[in-house]
Motif scaffolding. Sequence first.
Motif, PDB file in Angstrom:
ATOM      1  N   VAL A   1       0.913  -1.419  -0.160  1.00  0.00           N
ATOM      2  CA  VAL A   1      -0.002   0.120  -0.203  1.00  0.00           C
ATOM      3  C   VAL A   1       0.866   1.145   0.120  1.00  0.00           C
ATOM      4  O   VAL A   1       0.322   2.282  -0.266  1.00  0.00           O
ATOM      5  CB  VAL A   1      -1.080  -0.024   1.192  1.00  0.00           C
ATOM      6  N   THR A   2       2.046   1.075   0.433  1.00  0.00           N
ATOM      7  CA  THR A   2       3.003   2.207   0.329  1.00  0.00           C
ATOM      8  C   THR A   2       4.378   1.860  -0.512  1.00  0.00           C
ATOM      9  O   THR A   2       4.931   0.876  -0.101  1.00  0.00           O
ATOM     10  CB  THR A   2       3.243   2.700   1.855  1.00  0.00           C
ATOM     11  N   ALA A   3       4.636   2.698  -1.094  1.00  0.00           N
ATOM     12  CA  ALA A   3       6.051   2.495  -2.000  1.00  0.00           C
ATOM     13  C   ALA A   3       7.181   2.449  -0.946  1.00  0.00           C
ATOM     14  O   ALA A   3       6.957   3.158   0.211  1.00  0.00           O
ATOM     15  CB  ALA A   3       6.292   3.373  -3.138  1.00  0.00           C
ATOM     16  N   PRO A   4       8.442   1.689  -1.128  1.00  0.00           N
ATOM     17  CA  PRO A   4       9.211   1.844  -0.042  1.00  0.00           C
ATOM     18  C   PRO A   4      10.090   3.194  -0.169  1.00  0.00           C
ATOM     19  O   PRO A   4       9.862   3.718  -1.194  1.00  0.00           O
ATOM     20  CB  PRO A   4       9.975   0.403  -0.431  1.00  0.00           C
ATOM     21  N   ALA A   5      11.038   3.198   0.660  1.00  0.00           N
ATOM     22  CA  ALA A   5      12.096   4.367   0.653  1.00  0.00           C
ATOM     23  C   ALA A   5      12.999   3.870  -0.543  1.00  0.00           C
ATOM     24  O   ALA A   5      13.242   2.699  -0.504  1.00  0.00           O
ATOM     25  CB  ALA A   5      12.611   4.527   2.081  1.00  0.00           C
ATOM     26  N   TRP A   6      13.665   4.663  -1.012  1.00  0.00           N
ATOM     27  CA  TRP A   6      14.672   4.231  -2.314  1.00  0.00           C
ATOM     28  C   TRP A   6      15.713   3.235  -1.652  1.00  0.00           C
ATOM     29  O   TRP A   6      15.882   2.315  -2.277  1.00  0.00           O
ATOM     30  CB  TRP A   6      15.328   5.550  -2.723  1.00  0.00           C
ATOM     31  N   PRO A   7      16.479   3.308  -0.702  1.00  0.00           N
ATOM     32  CA  PRO A   7      17.237   2.261  -0.130  1.00  0.00           C
ATOM     33  C   PRO A   7      16.700   0.847  -0.230  1.00  0.00           C
ATOM     34  O   PRO A   7      17.360  -0.032  -0.490  1.00  0.00           O
ATOM     35  CB  PRO A   7      17.866   2.789   1.238  1.00  0.00           C
ATOM     36  N   ASP A   8      15.423   0.789   0.449  1.00  0.00           N
ATOM     37  CA  ASP A   8      14.869  -0.578   0.267  1.00  0.00           C
ATOM     38  C   ASP A   8      14.487  -1.122  -1.178  1.00  0.00           C
ATOM     39  O   ASP A   8      14.830  -2.187  -1.456  1.00  0.00           O
ATOM     40  CB  ASP A   8      13.508  -0.481   1.309  1.00  0.00           C
TER      41      ASP A   8
ATOM     42  N   ASP B   1      16.200   0.019  -3.936  1.00  0.00           N
ATOM     43  CA  ASP B   1      17.218  -0.394  -4.487  1.00  0.00           C
ATOM     44  C   ASP B   1      17.902  -1.720  -4.097  1.00  0.00           C
ATOM     45  O   ASP B   1      18.480  -2.457  -4.764  1.00  0.00           O
ATOM     46  CB  ASP B   1      18.321   0.882  -4.400  1.00  0.00           C
ATOM     47  N   ARG B   2      17.856  -1.904  -2.563  1.00  0.00           N
ATOM     48  CA  ARG B   2      18.494  -3.302  -2.364  1.00  0.00           C
ATOM     49  C   ARG B   2      17.751  -4.653  -2.879  1.00  0.00           C
ATOM     50  O   ARG B   2      18.265  -5.573  -2.768  1.00  0.00           O
ATOM     51  CB  ARG B   2      18.254  -3.012  -0.777  1.00  0.00           C
ATOM     52  N   THR B   3      16.285  -4.336  -2.866  1.00  0.00           N
ATOM     53  CA  THR B   3      15.330  -5.551  -3.280  1.00  0.00           C
ATOM     54  C   THR B   3      15.392  -5.752  -4.658  1.00  0.00           C
ATOM     55  O   THR B   3      14.766  -6.706  -5.046  1.00  0.00           O
ATOM     56  CB  THR B   3      14.327  -5.486  -2.652  1.00  0.00           C
TER      57      THR B   3
ATOM     58  N   TRP C   1       8.392   2.231 -15.396  1.00  0.00           N
ATOM     59  CA  TRP C   1       9.635   1.806 -14.991  1.00  0.00           C
ATOM     60  C   TRP C   1       9.488   0.219 -14.791  1.00  0.00           C
ATOM     61  O   TRP C   1       8.211  -0.399 -14.797  1.00  0.00           O
ATOM     62  CB  TRP C   1      10.253   2.339 -13.627  1.00  0.00           C
ATOM     63  N   ILE C   2      10.463  -0.617 -15.058  1.00  0.00           N
ATOM     64  CA  ILE C   2      10.473  -2.264 -14.958  1.00  0.00           C
ATOM     65  C   ILE C   2      11.744  -2.590 -13.972  1.00  0.00           C
ATOM     66  O   ILE C   2      12.932  -1.925 -14.168  1.00  0.00           O
ATOM     67  CB  ILE C   2      10.410  -2.876 -16.215  1.00  0.00           C
ATOM     68  N   ALA C   3      11.804  -3.386 -13.187  1.00  0.00           N
ATOM     69  CA  ALA C   3      12.438  -3.961 -12.476  1.00  0.00           C
ATOM     70  C   ALA C   3      12.460  -5.573 -12.204  1.00  0.00           C
ATOM     71  O   ALA C   3      11.215  -6.034 -12.211  1.00  0.00           O
ATOM     72  CB  ALA C   3      12.695  -3.305 -11.164  1.00  0.00           C
ATOM     73  N   ALA C   4      13.419  -6.189 -11.869  1.00  0.00           N
ATOM     74  CA  ALA C   4      13.363  -7.567 -11.502  1.00  0.00           C
ATOM     75  C   ALA C   4      13.976  -7.746 -10.134  1.00  0.00           C
ATOM     76  O   ALA C   4      14.569  -7.124  -9.580  1.00  0.00           O
ATOM     77  CB  ALA C   4      14.386  -8.505 -12.245  1.00  0.00           C
ATOM     78  N   SER C   5      13.180  -8.836  -9.344  1.00  0.00           N
ATOM     79  CA  SER C   5      13.577  -9.122  -7.992  1.00  0.00           C
ATOM     80  C   SER C   5      13.857 -10.725  -8.093  1.00  0.00           C
ATOM     81  O   SER C   5      13.263 -11.412  -9.060  1.00  0.00           O
ATOM     82  CB  SER C   5      12.430  -9.030  -7.374  1.00  0.00           C
ATOM     83  N   PRO C   6      14.667 -11.247  -7.282  1.00  0.00           N
ATOM     84  CA  PRO C   6      15.352 -12.712  -7.308  1.00  0.00           C
ATOM     85  C   PRO C   6      14.045 -13.423  -6.936  1.00  0.00           C
ATOM     86  O   PRO C   6      13.176 -13.018  -5.881  1.00  0.00           O
ATOM     87  CB  PRO C   6      16.209 -12.753  -6.354  1.00  0.00           C
ATOM     88  N   VAL C   7      13.504 -14.483  -7.246  1.00  0.00           N
ATOM     89  CA  VAL C   7      12.649 -15.419  -6.728  1.00  0.00           C
ATOM     90  C   VAL C   7      13.198 -16.001  -5.467  1.00  0.00           C
ATOM     91  O   VAL C   7      12.296 -16.251  -4.540  1.00  0.00           O
ATOM     92  CB  VAL C   7      12.183 -16.336  -7.811  1.00  0.00           C
ATOM     93  N   SER C   8      14.381 -16.319  -5.585  1.00  0.00           N
ATOM     94  CA  SER C   8      15.107 -17.325  -4.390  1.00  0.00           C
ATOM     95  C   SER C   8      16.423 -17.105  -4.451  1.00  0.00           C
ATOM     96  O   SER C   8      17.051 -16.898  -5.452  1.00  0.00           O
ATOM     97  CB  SER C   8      14.656 -18.772  -4.618  1.00  0.00           C
TER      98      SER C   8
END
Length: 173
Positions: A41-48, A50-52, A72-79
């Motif tokens: 419900v809330t976008a994270p702060a940039w450091p979070d 960026d880290r994920t 924008w588009i981004a990837a997060s690792p699944v595992s």
Amino acid sequence: MSDRTGTRADVVVRPMDAADADEVLAIYQAGLDGGDASFEVTAPAWPDFDRTRLAGHRYVAADTVTGRVLGWIAASPVSRRHVYRGVVENSLYVHPDAQGRGVGRVLLDTFIRSTEAAEIWTIQSGIFPENADSLRLHERAGFRVVGTRERIGRHHGRWRDVVLIERRSPAVS
């Protein structure tokens, strides 16, 4: 290699960097406020943020005239497990004013090329069934529906289903 990886004359797709943080997070929040983008419900702060997200697979689409970030588009690792090193989850958000202009498709096409070049063989995503535009966009880019996770989580006081989609790369074996 040119930063211009998109295919629209009025949009340039380039790697996302910290200078894009305010616009990226504002677009993210606008998507969350719409109610059909995420359980968040809330976008994270940039450091979070960026880290994920994987640094090598984050892009913004910007207007070639104004420079304004349109999506924008981004990837997060699944595992973190080695066996899943070639599987990522994508997040894709387009500014409400830029929706319907092909921005999502140019971002997704750039992202697919990027992940394939990095030998990522599967991109997956979970999308609310009410987000028909996102489901259509992904389907046109070669994603298939794996199934529906019914009542997987509560969002704004109600149970929500999530359609699980994936794209297996024909280029990465």
